[in-house]
Design an enzyme around this catalytic site. Structure first.
Site, PDB file in Angstrom:
ATOM      1  N   ARG A  24       0.818  -1.213   0.000  1.00 34.44           N
ATOM      2  CA  ARG A  24       0.000   0.000   0.000  1.00 34.44           C
ATOM      3  C   ARG A  24       0.854   1.266   0.000  1.00 34.44           C
ATOM      4  NH1 ARG A  24      -5.122   0.963   1.008  1.00 34.44           N
ATOM      5  NH2 ARG A  24      -5.449  -1.135   1.827  1.00 34.44           N
ATOM      6  N   GLU A  47      -0.820  -7.844  -3.889  1.00 32.71           N
ATOM      7  CA  GLU A  47      -1.869  -6.857  -4.159  1.00 32.71           C
ATOM      8  C   GLU A  47      -1.306  -5.454  -4.038  1.00 32.71           C
ATOM      9  OE1 GLU A  47      -5.375  -4.688  -1.646  1.00 32.71           O
ATOM     10  OE2 GLU A  47      -5.057  -6.812  -1.228  1.00 32.71           O
ATOM     11  N   THR A  77      -8.279  -1.889  -2.727  1.00 38.92           N
ATOM     12  CA  THR A  77      -9.016  -0.677  -2.373  1.00 38.92           C
ATOM     13  C   THR A  77      -9.905  -0.218  -3.539  1.00 38.92           C
ATOM     14  OG1 THR A  77      -7.086  -0.089  -1.014  1.00 38.92           O
ATOM     15  CG2 THR A  77      -8.836   1.517  -1.129  1.00 38.92           C
ATOM     16  N   LYS A 137     -12.714 -11.327   1.756  1.00 37.02           N
ATOM     17  CA  LYS A 137     -11.687 -10.677   2.577  1.00 37.02           C
ATOM     18  C   LYS A 137     -12.315 -10.309   3.916  1.00 37.02           C
ATOM     19  CE  LYS A 137      -9.457  -6.120   2.761  1.00 37.02           C
ATOM     20  NZ  LYS A 137      -9.026  -4.961   1.952  1.00 37.02           N
TER      21      LYS A 137
END
Length: 206
Positions: A24, A47, A77, A137
């Site tokens: 992220r 990811e 996201t 998730k």
């Protein structure tokens, strides 16, 4: 993409290891470096959350180097249909959302890309199952606690969970033992002390 095809694709994506990496807001170079660290460690799936233009560039680079290794790279996201299209354009193999939005689930299905929506309650799990989803998730997993998964498996034995949020080498084993299929880690990949523990976890998990 049909629900059954969606499930089969995630079965394939997460077949190699019970861990995935989330990169992220790390920029292009750092994302590429940590993705490589994850793959070298034995974590197959990476990811890259999409929140800025820099994230889009990072996703495209990680997709590029992942393709050289035959690795699936996801886009996280995902909150809008526009992001679904951006992720597809960047070459993402799957999508991840922090919550459950039927519109986003439908958009992903229409574009033939599997999606992993976030859930945190039995009602949300039930809604996801009604939409035909079997991979979900669980977020934020640290807040939910490992026991949540042991309980939720009772009414929803067919669901496979990816635990996300506050996960590292210190608690991943507990969540896997509670029935989680995959644990997602992030900053742990930059912690030299955690790398051997993550490697040991990968080796000890069938």
């Amino acid at each position: 993409m049909t629900a059954s095809a969606d499930s089969r694709r995630f079965d394939e994506i997460f077949a190699g290891a019970p861990l995935m990496a989330i990169l992220r807001g790390m920029g292009v170079e750092r994302s590429a470096r940590l993705a490589t660290t994850a793959w070298d460690l034995g974590i197959d799936s990476v990811e890259v959350p999409l929140q800025t233009e820099e994230d889009d560039r990072a996703l495209r680079e990680v997709v590029r180097i992942g393709a050289e290794r035959g690795k699936a790279v996801g886009a996280g996201t995902i909150l809008t249909v526009a992001q679904v299209d951006a992720a597809v354009a960047a070459g993402a193999a799957y999508l991840v959302s922090p919550g459950l939005d039927p519109e986003i689930v439908r958009a992903a299905a229409e574009r033939g890309i599997p999606i992993l929506p976030g859930v945190a309650t039995p009602s949300e799990v039930g809604q996801a199952v009604a939409l035909g989803l079997t991979w979900l998730k669980a977020f934020p997993a640290q807040w939910l606690g490992a026991h949540w998964f042991a309980h939720i498996r009772g009414p929803f034995p067919q669901v496979k969970f990816v635990a996300t949020g506050g996960m590292d080498a210190g608690n991943a084993g507990e969540f896997l033992a509670a029935g989680v299929t995959v644990v997602a880690v992030g900053s742990a990949l930059e912690n030299e002390a955690q790398l051997p523990r993550l490697a040991a976890l990968l080796q000890s998990t069938p």
